[in-house]
Design a protein around this motif. Structure first.
Motif, PDB file in Angstrom:
ATOM      1  N   ASP A  80      48.513  46.805  65.149  1.00 24.55           N
ATOM      2  CA  ASP A  80      48.985  47.712  66.180  1.00 24.55           C
ATOM      3  C   ASP A  80      48.547  49.135  65.845  1.00 24.55           C
ATOM      4  OD1 ASP A  80      50.568  48.327  64.066  1.00 24.55           O
ATOM      5  OD2 ASP A  80      52.445  47.705  64.965  1.00 24.55           O
ATOM      6  N   GLN A  81      48.916  50.068  66.684  1.00 26.36           N
ATOM      7  CA  GLN A  81      48.471  51.443  66.471  1.00 26.36           C
ATOM      8  C   GLN A  81      49.550  52.322  65.854  1.00 26.36           C
ATOM      9  OE1 GLN A  81      46.698  53.076  69.960  1.00 26.36           O
ATOM     10  NE2 GLN A  81      45.155  51.493  70.092  1.00 26.36           N
ATOM     11  N   LYS A  82      50.550  51.709  65.261  1.00 26.85           N
ATOM     12  CA  LYS A  82      51.596  52.484  64.598  1.00 26.85           C
ATOM     13  C   LYS A  82      51.075  53.013  63.266  1.00 26.85           C
ATOM     14  CE  LYS A  82      55.548  50.034  66.550  1.00 26.85           C
ATOM     15  NZ  LYS A  82      56.743  49.239  66.226  1.00 26.85           N
ATOM     16  N   SER A  83      51.493  54.215  62.926  1.00 24.61           N
ATOM     17  CA  SER A  83      51.088  54.797  61.654  1.00 24.61           C
ATOM     18  C   SER A  83      51.812  54.105  60.507  1.00 24.61           C
ATOM     19  CB  SER A  83      51.423  56.288  61.620  1.00 24.61           C
ATOM     20  OG  SER A  83      50.683  56.976  62.575  1.00 24.61           O
ATOM     21  N   THR A  84      51.116  54.020  59.396  1.00 24.81           N
ATOM     22  CA  THR A  84      51.697  53.440  58.192  1.00 24.81           C
ATOM     23  C   THR A  84      51.739  54.517  57.119  1.00 24.81           C
ATOM     24  OG1 THR A  84      50.713  51.310  58.750  1.00 24.81           O
ATOM     25  CG2 THR A  84      51.467  51.597  56.492  1.00 24.81           C
ATOM     26  N   SER A  85      52.889  54.699  56.512  1.00 24.58           N
ATOM     27  CA  SER A  85      52.997  55.636  55.399  1.00 24.58           C
ATOM     28  C   SER A  85      53.297  54.830  54.141  1.00 24.58           C
ATOM     29  CB  SER A  85      54.084  56.678  55.658  1.00 24.58           C
ATOM     30  OG  SER A  85      55.334  56.048  55.818  1.00 24.58           O
ATOM     31  N   GLY A  86      52.956  55.402  53.020  1.00 22.97           N
ATOM     32  CA  GLY A  86      53.164  54.675  51.776  1.00 22.97           C
ATOM     33  C   GLY A  86      53.636  55.576  50.666  1.00 22.97           C
ATOM     34  N   MET A  87      54.125  54.960  49.618  1.00 26.31           N
ATOM     35  CA  MET A  87      54.558  55.702  48.444  1.00 26.31           C
ATOM     36  C   MET A  87      54.236  54.876  47.212  1.00 26.31           C
ATOM     37  SD  MET A  87      58.617  55.141  48.428  1.00 26.31           S
ATOM     38  CE  MET A  87      59.304  53.509  48.435  1.00 26.31           C
ATOM     39  N   GLU A 141      55.799  62.782  74.991  1.00 27.19           N
ATOM     40  CA  GLU A 141      56.695  61.713  74.560  1.00 27.19           C
ATOM     41  C   GLU A 141      56.970  61.799  73.070  1.00 27.19           C
ATOM     42  OE1 GLU A 141      57.132  56.851  74.775  1.00 27.19           O
ATOM     43  OE2 GLU A 141      55.320  57.805  75.520  1.00 27.19           O
ATOM     44  N   ALA A 142      55.962  62.132  72.295  1.00 24.92           N
ATOM     45  CA  ALA A 142      56.131  62.281  70.841  1.00 24.92           C
ATOM     46  C   ALA A 142      57.128  63.381  70.532  1.00 24.92           C
ATOM     47  CB  ALA A 142      54.795  62.559  70.175  1.00 24.92           C
ATOM     48  N   GLU A 143      57.039  64.504  71.246  1.00 19.82           N
ATOM     49  CA  GLU A 143      57.979  65.597  71.042  1.00 19.82           C
ATOM     50  C   GLU A 143      59.397  65.182  71.444  1.00 19.82           C
ATOM     51  OE1 GLU A 143      56.324  68.856  73.204  1.00 19.82           O
ATOM     52  OE2 GLU A 143      54.699  69.153  71.761  1.00 19.82           O
ATOM     53  N   TYR A 144      59.516  64.419  72.500  1.00 25.17           N
ATOM     54  CA  TYR A 144      60.824  63.945  72.942  1.00 25.17           C
ATOM     55  C   TYR A 144      61.445  63.011  71.898  1.00 25.17           C
ATOM     56  CZ  TYR A 144      64.401  61.465  75.566  1.00 25.17           C
ATOM     57  OH  TYR A 144      65.587  60.908  75.960  1.00 25.17           O
ATOM     58  N   VAL A 145      60.655  62.090  71.379  1.00 26.66           N
ATOM     59  CA  VAL A 145      61.144  61.160  70.365  1.00 26.66           C
ATOM     60  C   VAL A 145      61.591  61.911  69.124  1.00 26.66           C
ATOM     61  CG1 VAL A 145      60.444  59.294  68.787  1.00 26.66           C
ATOM     62  CG2 VAL A 145      59.803  59.195  71.208  1.00 26.66           C
ATOM     63  N   THR A 146      60.814  62.913  68.733  1.00 25.28           N
ATOM     64  CA  THR A 146      61.156  63.725  67.555  1.00 25.28           C
ATOM     65  C   THR A 146      62.455  64.488  67.785  1.00 25.28           C
ATOM     66  OG1 THR A 146      58.839  63.971  67.022  1.00 25.28           O
ATOM     67  CG2 THR A 146      60.342  65.513  65.989  1.00 25.28           C
ATOM     68  N   ALA A 147      62.600  65.101  68.971  1.00 25.04           N
ATOM     69  CA  ALA A 147      63.809  65.857  69.270  1.00 25.04           C
ATOM     70  C   ALA A 147      65.030  64.939  69.316  1.00 25.04           C
ATOM     71  CB  ALA A 147      63.648  66.594  70.594  1.00 25.04           C
ATOM     72  N   ALA A 155      54.437  56.799  70.435  1.00 23.00           N
ATOM     73  CA  ALA A 155      54.387  57.589  71.655  1.00 23.00           C
ATOM     74  C   ALA A 155      52.999  57.478  72.285  1.00 23.00           C
ATOM     75  CB  ALA A 155      54.697  59.042  71.337  1.00 23.00           C
ATOM     76  N   LEU A 156      52.964  57.476  73.603  1.00 24.72           N
ATOM     77  CA  LEU A 156      51.700  57.376  74.323  1.00 24.72           C
ATOM     78  C   LEU A 156      51.168  58.745  74.732  1.00 24.72           C
ATOM     79  CD1 LEU A 156      52.529  54.294  76.554  1.00 24.72           C
ATOM     80  CD2 LEU A 156      51.247  54.348  74.420  1.00 24.72           C
ATOM     81  N   SER A 157      51.982  59.777  74.571  1.00 24.58           N
ATOM     82  CA  SER A 157      51.524  61.130  74.909  1.00 24.58           C
ATOM     83  C   SER A 157      52.172  62.120  73.947  1.00 24.58           C
ATOM     84  CB  SER A 157      51.901  61.480  76.349  1.00 24.58           C
ATOM     85  OG  SER A 157      53.311  61.611  76.455  1.00 24.58           O
ATOM     86  N   THR A 158      51.648  63.329  73.946  1.00 26.37           N
ATOM     87  CA  THR A 158      52.207  64.377  73.091  1.00 26.37           C
ATOM     88  C   THR A 158      53.622  64.730  73.519  1.00 26.37           C
ATOM     89  OG1 THR A 158      49.972  65.287  73.246  1.00 26.37           O
ATOM     90  CG2 THR A 158      51.523  66.512  71.949  1.00 26.37           C
TER      91      THR A 158
END
Length: 116
Positions: free
Chosen positions: A76-83, A108-114, A103-106
């Motif tokens: 999928d296109q989800k980001s993966t972070s690691g440690m 939407e990304a800002e809304y999810v973050t807020a 998020a499919l748009s900037t």
């Protein structure tokens, strides 16, 4: 501290330490040693320069050691972070996590973050 050591070229030492500091973002095993020797940029001595060269030799010897993700892991296109947690030069634990939402748009990304 090596107050009585032989002075070395500050510019060359700063270039090496600066490059190593840049690498610490992706190589957590370097953070402690590079951070420790970054303190001596004002008046580096020969002993500090030798350690900086030793760190470069460590990088040369470990350039092929990476954490491997199989190709089907990233379908999928989800980001993966690691440690990764190191004790000395030994990896003692590591983990990864995919982002919860995508998020499919900037906007939407800002809304999810807020909202979070």
């Amino acid at each position: 501290m090596d107050e009585e050591g032989i002075d070395v070229n500050e510019t060359m030492y700063r270039v090496i330490i600066g490059s190593l500091l840049y690498l610490t973002a992706n190589m957590p095993d370097l953070v402690l040693s590079v951070g420790m020797y970054a303190r001596f940029q004002a008046s580096p001595k020969e002993s500090h320069f030798k350690v900086a060269k030793r760190i470069l030799r460590y990088l040369k010897g470990t350039h092929d050691m990476v954490l491997f993700y199989p190709s089907d892991f990233l379908v999928d296109q989800k980001s993966t972070s690691g440690m990764a947690h190191f004790l000395g030069s030994s990896l003692i634990s590591w983990g990864t996590k995919k982002q919860n939402t995508m998020a499919l748009s900037t906007t939407e990304a800002e809304y999810v973050t807020a909202a979070s």
